[in-house]
Scaffold this active site. Structure first.
Site, short mmCIF file in Angstrom:
data_model
loop_
_atom_site.label_atom_id
_atom_site.label_comp_id
_atom_site.label_asym_id
_atom_site.label_seq_id
_atom_site.Cartn_x
_atom_site.Cartn_y
_atom_site.Cartn_z
N GLY A 39 0.82 -1.20 0.00
CA GLY A 39 0.00 0.00 0.00
C GLY A 39 0.86 1.25 0.00
O GLY A 39 0.59 2.21 -0.75
N GLY A 47 6.01 -6.64 3.68
CA GLY A 47 5.78 -8.08 3.56
C GLY A 47 6.37 -8.68 2.30
O GLY A 47 6.61 -9.89 2.24
N GLY A 74 5.83 -15.52 0.26
CA GLY A 74 6.07 -16.61 -0.67
C GLY A 74 5.92 -16.21 -2.13
O GLY A 74 6.11 -17.04 -3.02
N MET A 119 3.32 -15.66 -3.88
CA MET A 119 2.13 -16.15 -4.61
C MET A 119 1.24 -14.96 -4.90
O MET A 119 0.78 -14.27 -3.99
CB MET A 119 1.39 -17.21 -3.80
CG MET A 119 2.23 -18.46 -3.59
SD MET A 119 1.35 -19.72 -2.67
CE MET A 119 0.26 -20.39 -3.91
N GLU A 140 -2.76 -23.96 -0.69
CA GLU A 140 -1.47 -23.91 -1.38
C GLU A 140 -0.75 -25.22 -1.14
O GLU A 140 -0.70 -25.70 -0.01
CB GLU A 140 -0.54 -22.88 -0.74
CG GLU A 140 -0.84 -21.48 -0.94
CD GLU A 140 0.12 -20.63 -0.08
OE1 GLU A 140 1.13 -21.14 0.44
OE2 GLU A 140 -0.20 -19.45 0.06
N HIS A 183 -1.51 -13.66 6.85
CA HIS A 183 -2.34 -12.76 6.04
C HIS A 183 -3.28 -11.90 6.90
O HIS A 183 -4.50 -12.00 6.77
CB HIS A 183 -3.21 -13.58 5.07
CG HIS A 183 -2.44 -14.43 4.10
ND1 HIS A 183 -3.03 -15.43 3.36
CD2 HIS A 183 -1.15 -14.40 3.72
CE1 HIS A 183 -2.12 -16.00 2.58
NE2 HIS A 183 -0.97 -15.40 2.79
N ASN A 243 -4.47 -15.58 -1.62
CA ASN A 243 -3.39 -14.81 -1.01
C ASN A 243 -3.62 -13.32 -1.31
O ASN A 243 -4.04 -12.97 -2.41
CB ASN A 243 -2.05 -15.25 -1.58
CG ASN A 243 -1.94 -16.76 -1.63
OD1 ASN A 243 -2.73 -17.42 -2.30
ND2 ASN A 243 -0.98 -17.31 -0.94
P1 FAE Z 1 3.01 -4.61 4.79
O1 FAE Z 1 3.55 -5.20 3.56
O2 FAE Z 1 2.97 -5.43 6.03
O3 FAE Z 1 3.86 -3.28 5.06
C1 FAE Z 1 3.70 -2.51 6.23
C2 FAE Z 1 5.04 -1.86 6.57
O4 FAE Z 1 4.83 -0.86 7.58
C3 FAE Z 1 6.07 -2.84 7.13
O5 FAE Z 1 7.28 -2.70 6.43
C4 FAE Z 1 6.22 -2.41 8.60
O6 FAE Z 1 7.52 -2.62 9.12
C5 FAE Z 1 5.87 -0.93 8.53
N1 FAE Z 1 5.36 -0.38 9.79
C6 FAE Z 1 4.46 -0.94 10.63
N2 FAE Z 1 4.19 -0.09 11.68
C7 FAE Z 1 4.96 1.02 11.47
C8 FAE Z 1 5.14 2.23 12.20
N3 FAE Z 1 4.45 2.48 13.33
N4 FAE Z 1 6.02 3.15 11.74
C9 FAE Z 1 6.72 2.90 10.59
N5 FAE Z 1 6.58 1.77 9.86
C10 FAE Z 1 5.71 0.84 10.29
O7 FAE Z 1 1.54 -4.06 4.58
N6 FAE Z 1 0.66 -12.66 0.49
C11 FAE Z 1 0.44 -13.09 -0.78
O8 FAE Z 1 -0.38 -12.51 -1.49
N7 FAE Z 1 1.14 -14.18 -1.28
C12 FAE Z 1 2.03 -14.88 -0.53
O9 FAE Z 1 2.65 -15.83 -1.03
C13 FAE Z 1 2.25 -14.46 0.81
N8 FAE Z 1 3.10 -15.14 1.62
C14 FAE Z 1 3.38 -14.64 2.86
C15 FAE Z 1 4.33 -15.29 3.65
C16 FAE Z 1 4.68 -14.76 4.89
C17 FAE Z 1 5.68 -15.46 5.76
C18 FAE Z 1 4.09 -13.54 5.34
C19 FAE Z 1 4.47 -12.92 6.67
C20 FAE Z 1 3.13 -12.90 4.56
C21 FAE Z 1 2.77 -13.44 3.33
N9 FAE Z 1 1.82 -12.81 2.53
C22 FAE Z 1 1.57 -13.29 1.28
C23 FAE Z 1 1.08 -11.63 3.00
C24 FAE Z 1 1.55 -10.31 2.38
O10 FAE Z 1 2.95 -10.19 2.47
C25 FAE Z 1 0.85 -9.16 3.10
O11 FAE Z 1 -0.55 -9.32 2.92
C26 FAE Z 1 1.26 -7.80 2.59
O12 FAE Z 1 2.64 -7.58 2.74
C27 FAE Z 1 0.51 -6.68 3.30
O13 FAE Z 1 0.75 -5.47 2.62
P2 FAE Z 1 0.51 -4.08 3.33
O14 FAE Z 1 0.85 -3.01 2.38
O15 FAE Z 1 -0.83 -4.08 3.96
#
Ligand code: FAE
Length: 547
Positions: free
Chosen positions: A66, A159, A164, A166, A403, A488, A526
């Site tokens: 986002g 994230g 992964g 996907m 998956e 997720h 996902n």
């Molecule tokens: P996100 O990517 O979590 O980014 C938020 C960022 O904000 C992070 O870098 C934080 O460190 C930062 N942050 C948080 N609080 C603060 C603060 N107070 N001040 C400054 N920075 C801050 O959010 N999804 C798929 O579609 N396919 C997959 O294969 C998949 N595999 C996954 C495997 C694992 C192990 C994990 C953990 C997640 C997986 N996901 C997968 C989920 C996906 O990575 C996740 O839905 C997205 O990354 C969420 O995106 P956002 O932009 O919401």
């Protein structure tokens, strides 16, 4: 002292490197020329710490999907942007010459401020496999709430650094269950294609899938799914498939075929470090502060918002606290990060006009894990690509999409492993715990029973057909279901409830949510493609009307 302070064992955190336009443009040029996915991640190094007292037009909290969409589109529209990220920049190799640690040898880079790993698969053959590590601002956060552990990426790229890869677009017939207030035609004609193109989504070559040793585990998964009459589908990913073929041929350094995934991927995965972030930096309008954590956003006396930020070092200590002002603030800290901030700010009277939908509608995307024990004639292979590329789609009749996941242990395990996404209607709420000074989440572990029941519609049938049983050694001693976690997290500031239909927070002009917090708990697949596509939709409207 700056945030380059080292963790206990001498690992140096990312250096404080200022983005130099000349170097940057060469690297960005290389990336755009199509070699990005195989290049080491350091190719996108860039950070310029924000100064105390600074004023910015747009401040983006978080650098995940986002946040990156918001920053890129705002910058392309001529708006100067500052991104604040609590994790490290992940642009400097550790002592082993690699930026990211391997799953088989977790170290100080692996976990966010833990002295012991907390691996999603906690056991093998019944034995605990977690181990001591130095405490450091590592890449994977296993954030514990009372009923669930929520895994999240920490660092510039969010994230995308740990996931992964996907990259799945929900089936169109399910979209109204995912985001009922959003025009599906627009999403499927414009924003999903845009997100897929920007993220570099692609499908495995089916002929290679059929022959390569590293997907033997997935072929066994396909055989078992089809023999029980379940639809088996290839799942698109953001891995560079040509690079993986070269890994298999032994001509390039290995990444997916070396078990890299949860603690970062050094070569072939197209994380945001290789897609949105180089484009963001190429605009010349965006700066990024890693190891900076936003703690407050308050209306400022002269208009706009005063944002309070703790600058931390790699052992998590606060070095200094800064206050900056911003005309517009985009909450992109992920479902949990955004929800925690907003709930705290409303409950402590800093943003009292946020409505009572803030904090509600949180779900785990129905995540549940399990393993099956195969017969000796069904080996899954000692070499397993860490990038899943196949799934069993029983959503329509059983409420589960599973998956076929790898178990990249390097040895033959005769195990099939699955992460199921299920139709789980339970929703939790974040609330401010004044006594403890923290935000709680009301999720209960027992709510996962719905997910287990849905997953069993697939695996009970396969086990009966194959004469096989569930593995009981992966999540504890005699424990079949991995029902204690989610990868997720979704919801907490749901679209058209806590915000308007484009992510504008009710109660405060100029405050926006643009991440997974907008999505009400489940995407049926996902989630990151949907998070990206929704962010693309919302920012287009916000730029057209609010700026
Ligand atoms: P996100 O990517 O979590 O980014 C938020 C960022 O904000 C992070 O870098 C934080 O460190 C930062 N942050 C948080 N609080 C603060 C603060 N107070 N001040 C400054 N920075 C801050 O959010 N999804 C798929 O579609 N396919 C997959 O294969 C998949 N595999 C996954 C495997 C694992 C192990 C994990 C953990 C997640 C997986 N996901 C997968 C989920 C996906 O990575 C996740 O839905 C997205 O990354 C969420 O995106 P956002 O932009 O919401």
């Amino acid at each position: 002292m700056t945030h380059t302070r080292t963790c206990d064992n001498g690992f140096k955190g990312p250096s404080r490197r200022t983005f130099i336009a000349g170097t940057g443009s060469i690297l960005v040029g290389t990336a755009l020329a199509g070699h990005a996915s195989a290049a080491p991640a350091e190719a996108v190094s860039a950070s310029t710490q924000i100064a105390d007292g600074a004023g910015v037009v747009a401040l983006v909290i978080g650098t995940g999907y986002g946040g990156c969409v918001a920053a890129l589109r705002l910058a392309q529209a001529g708006v100067d942007v500052h991104m604040v990220e609590m994790g490290m920049s992940w642009d400097t190799p550790g002592p082993d010459g690699k930026i990211f640690a391997n799953t088989t040898t977790p170290d100080q880079r692996s976990f966010w401020l833990r002295t012991r790993t907390k691996q999603p698969l906690s056991n093998f053959l019944g034995f605990p496999i977690d181990k001591a590590i130095p405490r450091c601002t590592g890449i994977l956060d296993a954030e514990e709430f009372s009923g669930i552990t929520v895994y999240q990426g920490r660092g510039v790229g969010g994230g995308s650094l740990v996931n992964g890869g996907m990259a799945v677009t929900p089936r169109r017939e399910h979209f109204s269950d995912v985001l009922s207030s959003v025009n599906a035609d627009e999403m499927y004609n414009v924003y999903y294609p845009r997100a897929n193109a920007e993220l570099g989504v692609g499908l495995i070559d089916p002929a290679w899938f059929d022959t390569t040793a590293c997907y033997q585990y997935a072929r066994v998964g396909r055989k078992h799914a089809q023999r029980s009459g379940f639809p088996f589908v290839f799942v698109p990913t953001v891995y560079d498939w040509n690079y993986m073929k070269q890994e298999a041929a032994g001509t390039v350094p290995k990444s997916a075929l070396a078990g890299e995934i949860l603690y970062g991927n050094n070569y072939g995965k197209k994380s945001l470090q290789k897609t949105y972030l180089p484009k963001i930096k190429a605009t010349g309008r965006v700066t990024i502060s890693p190891l900076h954590k936003v703690t407050s956003v308050a209306p400022a006396a002269g208009g706009g918002y005063a944002v309070t930020i703790d600058q931390i070092n790699t052992t998590g200590d606060t070095l200094t606290t800064k206050t900056v002002t911003a005309a517009k603030v985009f909450f992109a800290a992920g479902s949990v990060g955004t929800s925690k901030l907003l709930v705290k700010l409303r409950s402590t009277g800093v943003l009292p006009n946020l409505n009572n939908e803030v904090g509600k509608g949180w779900g785990d995307n129905g995540n549940v894990m399990c393993g099956r024990a195969n017969h000796l004639w069904d080996p899954t292979g000692p070499l397993q690509s860490s990038i899943p590329t196949a799934g069993i789609d029983n959503w329509a009749s059983g409420g589960a999409f599973a998956e076929v996941a790898p178990l990249p242990t390097g040895i033959e395990t005769y195990a099939s492993f699955y992460l199921s996404i299920t139709k789980n209607p339970n929703r939790a709420e974040f609330s401010w715990n004044a006594a403890a000074g923290k935000v709680d989440l009301s999720w209960q572990t027992a709510w996962k029973q719905t997910s287990i029941t849905a997953a069993k519609t697939i695996f009970d049938k396969i086990n009966a057909k194959e004469g096989t049983i569930y593995r009981t050694d992966l999540f504890g001693v005699y424990k079949i279901w991995g029902d204690h976690l989610t990868y997720h997290p979704l919801g907490g500031a749901v679209l058209n409830k806590a915000t308007d239909n484009y992510g504008r927070l009710h109660g405060y002009a100029g405050l926006y949510v643009i991440d997974g917090a907008l999505i009400p708990g489940n995407t049926s697949v996902n989630p990151f493609v949907t998070i990206t596509a929704l962010a693309e939709r919302n920012i287009e409207k916000i730029i057209a009307t609010d700026l």
